[in-house]
Design an enzyme around this catalytic site. Structure first.
Site, PDB file in Angstrom:
ATOM      1  N   GLY A  21       0.947  -1.317   0.025  1.00 50.22           N
ATOM      2  CA  GLY A  21      -0.024  -0.084   0.116  1.00 50.22           C
ATOM      3  C   GLY A  21       0.859   1.145  -0.043  1.00 50.22           C
ATOM      4  N   SER A  23       1.969   3.102  -2.189  1.00 52.69           N
ATOM      5  CA  SER A  23       1.619   4.215  -3.218  1.00 52.69           C
ATOM      6  C   SER A  23       0.841   5.480  -2.877  1.00 52.69           C
ATOM      7  CB  SER A  23       1.312   3.579  -4.606  1.00 52.69           C
ATOM      8  OG  SER A  23      -0.041   2.650  -4.129  1.00 52.69           O
ATOM      9  N   ARG A  24      -0.056   5.128  -2.091  1.00 51.73           N
ATOM     10  CA  ARG A  24      -0.730   6.117  -1.556  1.00 51.73           C
ATOM     11  C   ARG A  24      -0.988   6.334  -0.178  1.00 51.73           C
ATOM     12  NH1 ARG A  24      -6.186   5.686  -2.864  1.00 51.73           N
ATOM     13  NH2 ARG A  24      -6.103   3.521  -3.607  1.00 51.73           N
ATOM     14  N   ASP A  72      -1.703  -8.229  -5.928  1.00 56.87           N
ATOM     15  CA  ASP A  72      -2.693  -8.242  -5.004  1.00 56.87           C
ATOM     16  C   ASP A  72      -2.046  -9.045  -3.795  1.00 56.87           C
ATOM     17  OD1 ASP A  72      -5.008  -9.095  -3.725  1.00 56.87           O
ATOM     18  OD2 ASP A  72      -6.133  -9.571  -5.327  1.00 56.87           O
ATOM     19  N   VAL A  73      -2.114  -8.418  -2.459  1.00 57.31           N
ATOM     20  CA  VAL A  73      -1.636  -8.981  -1.363  1.00 57.31           C
ATOM     21  C   VAL A  73      -2.655 -10.286  -0.907  1.00 57.31           C
ATOM     22  CG1 VAL A  73      -0.476  -6.957  -0.434  1.00 57.31           C
ATOM     23  CG2 VAL A  73      -2.831  -7.515   0.146  1.00 57.31           C
ATOM     24  N   SER A 151      -6.159  -0.675  13.269  1.00 59.25           N
ATOM     25  CA  SER A 151      -6.912   0.453  13.365  1.00 59.25           C
ATOM     26  C   SER A 151      -7.650   0.375  14.435  1.00 59.25           C
ATOM     27  CB  SER A 151      -8.111   0.411  12.096  1.00 59.25           C
ATOM     28  OG  SER A 151      -9.131   1.151  12.346  1.00 59.25           O
ATOM     29  N   TYR A 164     -14.621  -4.740   8.442  1.00 59.49           N
ATOM     30  CA  TYR A 164     -13.122  -4.204   8.588  1.00 59.49           C
ATOM     31  C   TYR A 164     -12.649  -4.268   9.925  1.00 59.49           C
ATOM     32  CZ  TYR A 164     -10.010  -0.061   8.390  1.00 59.49           C
ATOM     33  OH  TYR A 164      -8.978   0.840   8.223  1.00 59.49           O
ATOM     34  N   LYS A 168      -9.117  -5.972  11.194  1.00 56.92           N
ATOM     35  CA  LYS A 168      -8.216  -5.282  12.001  1.00 56.92           C
ATOM     36  C   LYS A 168      -7.805  -5.885  13.172  1.00 56.92           C
ATOM     37  CE  LYS A 168      -7.175  -2.474   8.701  1.00 56.92           C
ATOM     38  NZ  LYS A 168      -5.914  -2.410   8.187  1.00 56.92           N
ATOM     39  N   ILE A 197      -7.642   9.264   9.796  1.00 59.43           N
ATOM     40  CA  ILE A 197      -6.578   9.911   9.341  1.00 59.43           C
ATOM     41  C   ILE A 197      -6.866  10.422   7.772  1.00 59.43           C
ATOM     42  CG2 ILE A 197      -4.082   9.825   8.244  1.00 59.43           C
ATOM     43  CD1 ILE A 197      -4.601   8.943  11.397  1.00 59.43           C
TER      44      ILE A 197
HETATM   45  P1  NAP Z   1      -5.583   4.281   0.680  1.00 55.26           P
HETATM   46  O1  NAP Z   1      -5.358   5.960   0.676  1.00 55.26           O
HETATM   47  O2  NAP Z   1      -6.966   3.932   0.158  1.00 55.26           O
HETATM   48  O3  NAP Z   1      -4.600   3.659   0.060  1.00 55.26           O
HETATM   49  C1  NAP Z   1      -4.423   2.111  -0.017  1.00 55.26           C
HETATM   50  C2  NAP Z   1      -3.313   1.652  -0.448  1.00 55.26           C
HETATM   51  O4  NAP Z   1      -3.359   0.142  -0.432  1.00 55.26           O
HETATM   52  C3  NAP Z   1      -2.981   1.887  -1.794  1.00 55.26           C
HETATM   53  O5  NAP Z   1      -1.591   2.023  -2.147  1.00 55.26           O
HETATM   54  C4  NAP Z   1      -3.587   0.782  -2.773  1.00 55.26           C
HETATM   55  O6  NAP Z   1      -3.072   0.570  -4.047  1.00 55.26           O
HETATM   56  C5  NAP Z   1      -3.275  -0.352  -1.931  1.00 55.26           C
HETATM   57  N1  NAP Z   1      -3.944  -1.703  -1.807  1.00 55.26           N
HETATM   58  C6  NAP Z   1      -5.217  -1.492  -1.692  1.00 55.26           C
HETATM   59  N2  NAP Z   1      -5.788  -3.059  -1.973  1.00 55.26           N
HETATM   60  C7  NAP Z   1      -4.668  -3.808  -2.294  1.00 55.26           C
HETATM   61  C8  NAP Z   1      -4.479  -4.991  -2.401  1.00 55.26           C
HETATM   62  N3  NAP Z   1      -5.284  -6.011  -2.617  1.00 55.26           N
HETATM   63  N4  NAP Z   1      -2.899  -5.582  -2.930  1.00 55.26           N
HETATM   64  C9  NAP Z   1      -2.069  -4.600  -2.719  1.00 55.26           C
HETATM   65  N5  NAP Z   1      -2.329  -3.252  -2.352  1.00 55.26           N
HETATM   66  C10 NAP Z   1      -3.528  -2.996  -2.217  1.00 55.26           C
HETATM   67  O7  NAP Z   1      -5.694   3.774   2.275  1.00 55.26           O
HETATM   68  P2  NAP Z   1      -5.219   4.418   3.603  1.00 55.26           P
HETATM   69  O8  NAP Z   1      -6.187   5.443   4.130  1.00 55.26           O
HETATM   70  O9  NAP Z   1      -3.814   5.168   3.400  1.00 55.26           O
HETATM   71  O10 NAP Z   1      -4.992   3.187   4.580  1.00 55.26           O
HETATM   72  C11 NAP Z   1      -3.914   2.287   4.578  1.00 55.26           C
HETATM   73  C12 NAP Z   1      -4.026   1.322   5.583  1.00 55.26           C
HETATM   74  O11 NAP Z   1      -4.418   2.136   6.817  1.00 55.26           O
HETATM   75  C13 NAP Z   1      -5.302   0.538   5.619  1.00 55.26           C
HETATM   76  O12 NAP Z   1      -4.788  -0.671   6.031  1.00 55.26           O
HETATM   77  C14 NAP Z   1      -6.115   1.040   6.445  1.00 55.26           C
HETATM   78  O13 NAP Z   1      -7.214   0.197   6.738  1.00 55.26           O
HETATM   79  C15 NAP Z   1      -5.418   1.539   7.601  1.00 55.26           C
HETATM   80  N6  NAP Z   1      -6.090   2.623   8.245  1.00 55.26           N
HETATM   81  C16 NAP Z   1      -6.596   3.742   7.624  1.00 55.26           C
HETATM   82  C17 NAP Z   1      -7.104   4.888   8.195  1.00 55.26           C
HETATM   83  C18 NAP Z   1      -7.700   6.026   7.902  1.00 55.26           C
HETATM   84  O14 NAP Z   1      -8.332   7.021   8.567  1.00 55.26           O
HETATM   85  N7  NAP Z   1      -7.229   6.530   6.751  1.00 55.26           N
HETATM   86  C19 NAP Z   1      -7.416   4.569   9.584  1.00 55.26           C
HETATM   87  C20 NAP Z   1      -7.017   3.272  10.380  1.00 55.26           C
HETATM   88  C21 NAP Z   1      -6.330   2.327   9.638  1.00 55.26           C
HETATM   89  P3  NAP Z   1      -3.644   1.119  -5.416  1.00 55.26           P
HETATM   90  O15 NAP Z   1      -3.749   2.733  -5.134  1.00 55.26           O
HETATM   91  O16 NAP Z   1      -2.909   0.718  -6.633  1.00 55.26           O
HETATM   92  O17 NAP Z   1      -5.145   0.684  -5.270  1.00 55.26           O
END
Ligand code: NAP
Length: 256
Positions: A21, A23-24, A72-73, A151, A164, A168, A197
């Site tokens: 993940g 990349s974003r 795809d993980v 999370s 979810y 987690k 976040i």
């Molecule tokens: P995001 O901006 O949606 O980015 C998700 C990243 O995961 C992207 O790089 C995406 O790649 C990659 N990804 C998604 N599905 C995948 C798969 N099957 N195989 C490989 N890569 C995959 O997400 P985020 O908000 O940064 O969240 C990142 C992590 O933090 C997640 O585990 C999320 O549950 C956790 N989290 C987030 C928050 C929050 O508030 N944002 C809070 C608690 C926990 P592509 O761009 O190529 O699709």
């Protein structure tokens, strides 16, 4: 998307990080933070080629060797092949950050099987696949860091996120079990539990919903991906060598 920057290879002190993940969002911030800390960085992404290519260029600008792997993980064969490729390209991995994750929200009574299964497959099974694929790497080098992104929802639950939350919470149990299995080899496994976040994931929420969450957070605002990355980088660092099996909330006090 390979790097032509050989700086890392010339510097024996550089370590290798693999960030799923990367990349974003939070993973992107972790990859950048680790590159600033002197890591060469392999990032794994699902399908957004443009974001991944942009990240590789940004990491190279920071002086790191960097490469992006589409994988795809949730697909264990693809993960094995990717880990082999990463190791061939970079050498042994020192730090694994399992960040890749998705949401497919809905009230539990109406949740579709495929939405439950897919979230478990990516968030939990994906973390398992990556960690298992690198187990021998860690055991062989008698050291390393595993940092999993859970999370606060996995610790406290959340209406509309039964899939979810289960994934987690599973990541927390997995982290503590791996920590126990690998401690004797000098490998640590910890998790971070972010709150709300600001990323593409939370951009899907309405402004009203985001304002509502911010009002409930003692520190008064959503967190940033960089603020999560700071804690991930600490857990990946030598400074955290005596910390394992821990879950650190990064939530502005939301769940204290
Ligand atoms: P995001 O901006 O949606 O980015 C998700 C990243 O995961 C992207 O790089 C995406 O790649 C990659 N990804 C998604 N599905 C995948 C798969 N099957 N195989 C490989 N890569 C995959 O997400 P985020 O908000 O940064 O969240 C990142 C992590 O933090 C997640 O585990 C999320 O549950 C956790 N989290 C987030 C928050 C929050 O508030 N944002 C809070 C608690 C926990 P592509 O761009 O190529 O699709």
């Amino acid at each position: 998307m390979d790097s032509n920057n050989t700086t890392g290879q010339e510097d024996a002190a550089r370590r290798v990080a693999l960030v799923t993940g990367g990349s974003r969002g939070i993973g992107r911030a972790c990859a950048e933070r680790l590159a600033r800390d002197g890591y060469d960085v392999a990032i794994v992404y699902a399908g957004n080629e443009a974001a991944a290519a942009e990240r590789v260029a940004a990491l190279e600008d920071l002086g790191a060797r960097a490469k992006a792997y589409r994988c795809d993980v949730s697909d264990s064969a693809a993960v094995k092949a990717t880990v082999k490729q990463v190791t061939d390209d970079f050498g042994p991995v020192w730090a694994l950050v399992n960040d890749a994750g998705i949401t497919r929200d809905g009230l539990f009574a109406r949740m579709r099987d495929e939405d439950f299964d897919r979230v478990i497959e990516v968030n939990l099974r994906g973390t398992f696949n990556m960690t298992r694929a690198l187990a021998r790497n860690f055991v062989r080098q008698r050291g390393g860091r595993i940092v999993n992104v859970s999370s606060v929802v996995g610790l406290h639950g959340n209406a509309g996120q039964v899939n979810y939350a289960a994934s987690k919470a599973g990541v927390v149990g997995l982290t503590k079990s791996v920590a126990q299995e690998l401690a004797g080899r000098g490998v640590t496994a910890n998790a971070v539990a972010p709150g709300f976040i600001a990323t593409d994931m939370t951009d899907k929420l309405t402004q009203d919903a985001r304002d509502g969450y911010a009002a409930r957070i003692p520190l008064g605002r959503l967190g940033t991906a960089d603020e999560v990355a700071e804690v991930v980088a600490f857990l990946a660092s030598d400074a955290a060598r005596y910390v394992t099996g821990e879950v650190i909330r990064v939530d502005g006090g939301l769940c204290m």
